[in-house]
Structure formats: C-alpha cells, structure tokens
Design a protein around this motif. Structure first.
Motif, mmCIF file in Angstrom:
data_model
loop_
_atom_site.group_PDB
_atom_site.id
_atom_site.type_symbol
_atom_site.label_atom_id
_atom_site.label_comp_id
_atom_site.label_asym_id
_atom_site.label_seq_id
_atom_site.Cartn_x
_atom_site.Cartn_y
_atom_site.Cartn_z
ATOM 1 N N GLN A 255 0.829 -1.197 0.000
ATOM 2 C CA GLN A 255 0.000 0.000 0.000
ATOM 3 C C GLN A 255 0.870 1.256 0.000
ATOM 4 O O GLN A 255 0.615 2.211 -0.733
ATOM 5 N N ALA A 258 2.360 1.759 -3.416
ATOM 6 C CA ALA A 258 1.354 2.178 -4.393
ATOM 7 C C ALA A 258 1.023 3.662 -4.232
ATOM 8 O O ALA A 258 0.864 4.389 -5.219
ATOM 9 N N VAL A 259 0.913 4.106 -2.987
ATOM 10 C CA VAL A 259 0.635 5.522 -2.722
ATOM 11 C C VAL A 259 1.784 6.389 -3.225
ATOM 12 O O VAL A 259 1.583 7.423 -3.877
ATOM 13 N N ASP A 260 3.013 5.970 -2.935
ATOM 14 C CA ASP A 260 4.180 6.749 -3.357
ATOM 15 C C ASP A 260 4.278 6.833 -4.883
ATOM 16 O O ASP A 260 4.708 7.852 -5.434
ATOM 17 N N ARG A 261 3.873 5.741 -5.567
ATOM 18 C CA ARG A 261 3.928 5.758 -7.034
ATOM 19 C C ARG A 261 2.827 6.637 -7.621
ATOM 20 O O ARG A 261 3.032 7.356 -8.609
ATOM 21 N N ALA A 262 1.656 6.567 -7.022
ATOM 22 C CA ALA A 262 0.474 7.219 -7.619
ATOM 23 C C ALA A 262 0.413 8.730 -7.363
ATOM 24 O O ALA A 262 -0.021 9.483 -8.216
ATOM 25 N N ILE A 263 0.847 9.130 -6.185
ATOM 26 C CA ILE A 263 0.637 10.537 -5.803
ATOM 27 C C ILE A 263 1.869 11.357 -6.158
ATOM 28 O O ILE A 263 2.942 11.175 -5.569
ATOM 29 N N ASP A 264 1.696 12.242 -7.162
ATOM 30 C CA ASP A 264 2.813 13.106 -7.574
ATOM 31 C C ASP A 264 2.391 14.573 -7.608
ATOM 32 O O ASP A 264 2.977 15.384 -8.312
#
Length: 265
Positions: A255, A258-264
């Motif tokens: 999780q 996934a958050v680190d990849r998705a939130i930019d």
C-alpha cells in the motif's frame, strides 16, 4: 472429558481442534462448578478481557459446542466481532520467498527446499502438508476431508511433481513426504521452527516466515494471475468467499509503495 473428546472425534473435528476445545471446556468447568446463563456471560467477559479476539472467539465456540454436548438448555454465547485490518500484515514477499529458495538450492538443502515450495505452491495448511506422501506426488493431488465432511482437493503443480521426483526418486509411496527424526511425518512445531532457522540463515525477517505466511503468498499470487475468487475459495478450503477476499488486499508495504507511485501532486 474423555467422552467429550470422543464426541468431537465422532463429529469429525481435527485433532488440533479437539485438543483446543477440550482445553476450553476444562477451563470453563474449572472456573464454574455450576453452569448458569449468568456464569456463562461472566466467563465470556473474562475470555474477552484476557485473550486476543481470535482466541476468545475460538474459546467461545468451544464452550458452545460443550454446552450442546451436555444438553444445556440455556443460552449460547455470541462471538465478538473482530475488526479486520484493511491490509495484510507480516506476509512473506515474493522477493523473500525467492531468496530463501535460492539459498536452499545453493546449499543443496533439498528437504527444506521442498517444504517451502510445497507450502507456497499448494496453499496447504501445515497440518495438511504433514499428510502428503510420495503416492500423492505421483497422483498430483491430495484429497482432504474437512471437519464438515466436505472434500477438498489440494493440487500439486506439475512442475513441482517433476522436481520432487527428480530430487527424491526412490520415495516409498506410503511414506511421508516430509518425515521427522522418527520416520513419521515431521511435526507442525518442527516445520515452524525449521522455517525460522531458515529465515535467519538467509537474512530474511523471521517474523514473516511461518507456515501460514506461505498460504497467504499462494493466494495472493494465484489471484494476481487468475481473478476467479470462487476457484481460489475452493482451492483454499474456505466455506465462504468472504474469507477469501482478504487475499485481494495488499500488504502495508505494498500500500505504501502504491501511494508513493500514484501521488505526484
């Protein structure tokens, strides 16, 4: 308690379940020589305050079974609701699994290599793994009868069949696939302790290396490749698909990633 034990065995309960139910029943009658609705509710309060929710619910289920056995005409205890985490915790990753398999192969430790492979590739519980024989390897499956007298088939993947027979070609059909020091099937404790030793040997966090962790790994990997959750429920031996849905969840680390990849933004 001997008669209660026989009652449970006739009902088809597994030996481990019989032991835990008898223990819970002894716990109850030690605390209360006379059973009443009031004493049962007090016992439930004690269980809830003294043990983790899952353990308390197991003891409550055992008490209800004992009450059925003795024909008690009063109430039956309700289990407590356990709030499930929205993520899986302390589950071995594919990278950690690969590191262990690679290390065992390099060391030629084929016994534990196969233990790890069978846990991860069949989804078997550790109690079920102990029932595997060489005959099952030749057949490619193991049929397990659950406590509800339901048949569950545990499949041995073809590649794992072939690898097993390459490494141990002279196995006797009725011999345990994973024997202990006495020649009988290795104990559940023996498997659990052996996995911890392996984890430390190859620099993997021992907290994520335990028998049921590989069952999680099997389910997560299977559902990622085949999204048929009803099939997975059958393979896992779950009564309800709701039980299987937990494997659709990601681990806390997954999780986070996934958050680190998705939130930019």
């Amino acid at each position: 308690m001997e008669q209660f034990t026989n009652y449970l065995l006739l009902k088809g309960y597994a030996n481990n379940t019989v032991d835990s139910y008898v223990f819970a029943a002894k716990q109850l009658i030690t605390r209360y020589t006379t059973l009443t609705d009031r004493s049962l509710l007090e016992h439930k309060e004690w269980l809830v305050s003294s043990f983790a929710p899952k353990t308390a619910n197991n003891r409550i289920g055992a008490v209800n079974t004992y009450l059925d056995y003795i024909g008690y005409e009063g109430l039956r205890l309700r289990g407590i609701r356990v709030q499930q985490k929205p993520y899986l915790d302390k589950v071995i990753s594919n990278e950690q699994y690969s590191a262990i398999c690679r290390g065992l192969k390099d060391d030629g430790d084929w016994f534990w290599y196969l233990v790890v492979r069978y846990l991860a590739c069949t989804g078997a519980r550790v109690s079920e793994l102990r029932k595997f024989t060489f005959a099952h390897v030749h057949e490619g499956h193991v049929d397990i009868i659950s406590k509800g007298q339901k048949l569950r088939r545990i499949w041995i993947p073809e590649k794992l069949q072939e690898r097993t027979l390459e490494l141990r070609p002279d196995g006797v059909d009725d011999a345990p696939l994973f024997p202990g020091p006495t020649g009988d099937a290795i104990t559940q404790r023996g498997i659990a302790l052996g996995l911890k030793r392996i984890a430390r040997r190859y620099g993997v966090d021992p907290d994520v290396v335990y028998p049921h962790s590989f069952r999680h790994l099997f389910a997560k990997n299977f559902i990622a490749r085949d999204p048929d959750i009803a099939l997975l429920a059958d393979l896992m031996g779950h009564e309800s698909i709701e039980t299987t849905r937990i494997y659709l969840r990601r681990t806390a680390d997954e999780q986070r990633a996934a958050v680190d990849r998705a939130i930019d933004w």
